[in-house]
Design a protein around this motif. Structure first.
Motif, PDB file in Angstrom:
ATOM      1  N   HIS A 290      -9.307 -27.478  -2.556  1.00 43.29           N
ATOM      2  CA  HIS A 290      -8.322 -28.542  -2.729  1.00 43.29           C
ATOM      3  C   HIS A 290      -7.325 -28.067  -3.778  1.00 43.29           C
ATOM      4  O   HIS A 290      -7.731 -27.523  -4.799  1.00 43.29           O
ATOM      5  CB  HIS A 290      -9.006 -29.843  -3.203  1.00 43.29           C
ATOM      6  CG  HIS A 290      -8.048 -30.988  -3.369  1.00 43.29           C
ATOM      7  ND1 HIS A 290      -7.384 -31.238  -4.548  1.00 43.29           N
ATOM      8  CD2 HIS A 290      -7.646 -31.945  -2.498  1.00 43.29           C
ATOM      9  CE1 HIS A 290      -6.620 -32.297  -4.405  1.00 43.29           C
ATOM     10  NE2 HIS A 290      -6.764 -32.750  -3.168  1.00 43.29           N
ATOM     11  N   PRO A 291      -6.024 -28.176  -3.488  1.00 40.71           N
ATOM     12  CA  PRO A 291      -5.380 -28.851  -2.348  1.00 40.71           C
ATOM     13  C   PRO A 291      -5.332 -27.969  -1.111  1.00 40.71           C
ATOM     14  O   PRO A 291      -5.489 -26.759  -1.195  1.00 40.71           O
ATOM     15  CB  PRO A 291      -3.968 -29.111  -2.880  1.00 40.71           C
ATOM     16  CG  PRO A 291      -3.703 -27.982  -3.815  1.00 40.71           C
ATOM     17  CD  PRO A 291      -5.027 -27.710  -4.493  1.00 40.71           C
ATOM     18  N   GLY A 292      -5.095 -28.641   0.038  1.00 39.07           N
ATOM     19  CA  GLY A 292      -4.826 -27.955   1.281  1.00 39.07           C
ATOM     20  C   GLY A 292      -5.996 -27.251   1.908  1.00 39.07           C
ATOM     21  O   GLY A 292      -6.080 -26.023   1.857  1.00 39.07           O
ATOM     22  N   GLU A 313       2.153 -28.381   2.622  1.00 32.76           N
ATOM     23  CA  GLU A 313       2.536 -28.989   1.346  1.00 32.76           C
ATOM     24  C   GLU A 313       2.908 -27.871   0.381  1.00 32.76           C
ATOM     25  O   GLU A 313       2.132 -26.924   0.197  1.00 32.76           O
ATOM     26  CB  GLU A 313       1.382 -29.800   0.769  1.00 32.76           C
ATOM     27  CG  GLU A 313       1.275 -31.216   1.263  1.00 32.76           C
ATOM     28  CD  GLU A 313       2.417 -32.111   0.818  1.00 32.76           C
ATOM     29  OE1 GLU A 313       2.600 -33.146   1.453  1.00 32.76           O
ATOM     30  OE2 GLU A 313       3.127 -31.772  -0.162  1.00 32.76           O
ATOM     31  N   ALA A 316       0.293 -26.915  -2.235  1.00 34.12           N
ATOM     32  CA  ALA A 316      -0.882 -26.338  -1.586  1.00 34.12           C
ATOM     33  C   ALA A 316      -0.574 -24.959  -1.020  1.00 34.12           C
ATOM     34  O   ALA A 316      -1.424 -24.060  -1.031  1.00 34.12           O
ATOM     35  CB  ALA A 316      -1.375 -27.267  -0.480  1.00 34.12           C
ATOM     36  N   GLN A 383      -0.555 -33.210  -4.664  1.00 37.09           N
ATOM     37  CA  GLN A 383      -0.048 -32.001  -4.028  1.00 37.09           C
ATOM     38  C   GLN A 383       1.477 -31.944  -3.993  1.00 37.09           C
ATOM     39  O   GLN A 383       2.059 -30.879  -3.844  1.00 37.09           O
ATOM     40  CB  GLN A 383      -0.574 -31.913  -2.598  1.00 37.09           C
ATOM     41  CG  GLN A 383      -2.091 -31.782  -2.517  1.00 37.09           C
ATOM     42  CD  GLN A 383      -2.542 -31.675  -1.070  1.00 37.09           C
ATOM     43  OE1 GLN A 383      -1.829 -31.163  -0.238  1.00 37.09           O
ATOM     44  NE2 GLN A 383      -3.724 -32.170  -0.779  1.00 37.09           N
TER      45      GLN A 383
END
Length: 420
Positions: A290-292, A313, A316, A383
């Motif tokens: 995380h993120p993504g 994002e 991310a 994000q």
């Protein structure tokens, strides 16, 4: 946490960060060495063993401005009882005239000038009265003082630059000195950067409702260049499967790696996935980070060009670049250190992290007055906060099995130095 390739999080099997990274590193190509002009090789790794065919220096020369003399003539010289010598000539750097001196004589020389035969020391000008026809020497010197002898620096057959040596200003200086105009190096990998998404518009256009400016193609191309790659920003992919396929085929012909950022459909194939499937297909998967978490990797086309898909994002996407793409670029460059060095730091605030996911938070790390490091997270891990990311100088890494780090607890920090 033992890495078995995947991890169960709330009944969902996720690929571990290590497994996904290992797959990418195991598949990226090793570009063949190329020969470049020495100055163009700066920043790359030498791919050949460079030996010198000449001696450096190629003649005995003065190491500084002063007077070339015989050490035996000044053996008793002191400030109180200087030794006087007759100055019988003068040489500047670049003069190739053969000269010689005998007992009781001196020859005025500039740094780099050829030493006269018979002289074995250079008396610095500051240690004399700097006379023109007759000079008083105020100090005794050991034989060889301030003289650069033939081959003192490099002798014929000596190794000038080893294989794997980063070529910087000092190496360029040495390569030029031994007569090399060109040198074999590990080339910069060619990275094509594309972005997919119906919502994207080019920089310079005003984004309408539901639209977003394409920042990823700029950010990822810049990150690739900072990592040492030659990045091509191909921009936004067309919203047409046939044109997508043609664009991807063209980029795979010119690139060692294709990098795509996009928001990928979870419920079924989207336009990009259909285009990729036509070229052989990539396996989209959830990575325990995380993120993504949504990523993909595979080798497409007749040449098996690696294609890496990262989340769309922007925050991310850059995190994914740091974790997966940057190490791949450094591997292709031949670097020994693939990953940024990490430090342990004291967290200035409480940190929360989802169980089973390795969390990467942007932060600011600084030296603590009492020693060590202290880090402060920037924001709450949202994000979409580009301005927060721009203020960060590090990534805070919270392991998968940690859900909370108390203020004052230790965390792993990855400083984000440009080119580091």
């Amino acid at each position: 946490m033992a890495d078995t390739g995947s991890v169960d999080v709330s009944g969902v099997r996720l690929r571990t960060v290590e497994h996904h990274l290992d797959e990418i590193l195991g598949a990226v190509p090793t570009p063949e060495p190329i020969e470049l002009a020495v100055l163009d090789a700066q920043g790359l790794l030498c791919a050949e063993l460079v030996t010198s065919e000449r001696a450096l220096p190629s003649f005995d020369q003065a190491g500084l401005d002063g007077y070339a003399v015989r050490s035996a003539d000044v053996a008793t010289a002191t400030v109180e009882t200087p030794v006087a010598l007759h100055v019988v000539g003068e040489s500047a750097a670049g003069s190739g005239d053969a000269t010689a001196i005998g007992p009781g004589l001196a020859w005025k020389v500039a740094v780099g000038a050829m030493m006269p035969v018979g002289a074995d020391v250079v008396v610095p000008a500051a240690w004399t009265d700097q006379g023109l026809a007759r000079v008083a020497v105020y100090a005794a010197l050991a034989p060889g003082s301030y003289v650069r002898r033939i081959g003192d620096d490099v002798a014929p057959g000596d190794v000038a630059v080893q294989v794997g040596t980063p070529i910087g200003p000092a190496q360029i200086s040495l390569l030029a000195a031994v007569g090399r105009e060109r040198v074999a190096v590990r080339p910069r990998p060619r990275i094509a950067v594309l972005c997919a998404g119906d919502e994207l518009v080019d920089v310079g256009r005003i984004a309408g409702p539901g639209q977003q400016v394409d920042v990823n193609s700029y950010a990822l191309a810049a990150a690739a260049r900072d990592a040492g790659a030659e990045a091509y920003r191909a921009g936004i992919m067309p919203n047409d499967r046939r044109r997508m396929v043609e664009l991807l085929e063209g980029q795979m012909l010119r690139s060692d790696v294709v990098l795509i950022a996009g928001t990928f459909a979870n419920g079924g194939p989207d336009l990009l996935q259909e285009a990729l499937a036509e070229l052989g297909g990539l396996a989209f998967t959830q990575v325990a980070m995380h993120p993504g978490p949504v990523h993909a990797f595979g080798r497409l086309g007749p040449e098996g060009v690696p294609v890496i898909c990262v989340p769309g994002e922007p925050v991310a996407a850059l995190v994914a670049f740091e974790v997966f793409v940057r190490p791949a670029i450094r591997l292709m460059l031949g670097k020994r250190q693939l990953f940024r060095r990490t430090v342990q730091a004291v967290s200035a605030e409480q940190l929360l992290s989802p169980l089973g996911y390795r969390q990467y938070l942007h932060g600011q790390v600084m030296r603590h007055p009492d020693g060590g490091y202290v880090v402060e997270p920037i924001g709450d891990g949202d994000q979409a906060m580009l301005a927060r990311m721009a203020r960060a100088n590090c990534l805070i890494v919270v392991d998968e099995d940690v859900t909370e780090v108390a203020a004052g607890g230790l965390v792993t920090v990855m400083p984000m130095l440009l080119g580091g």
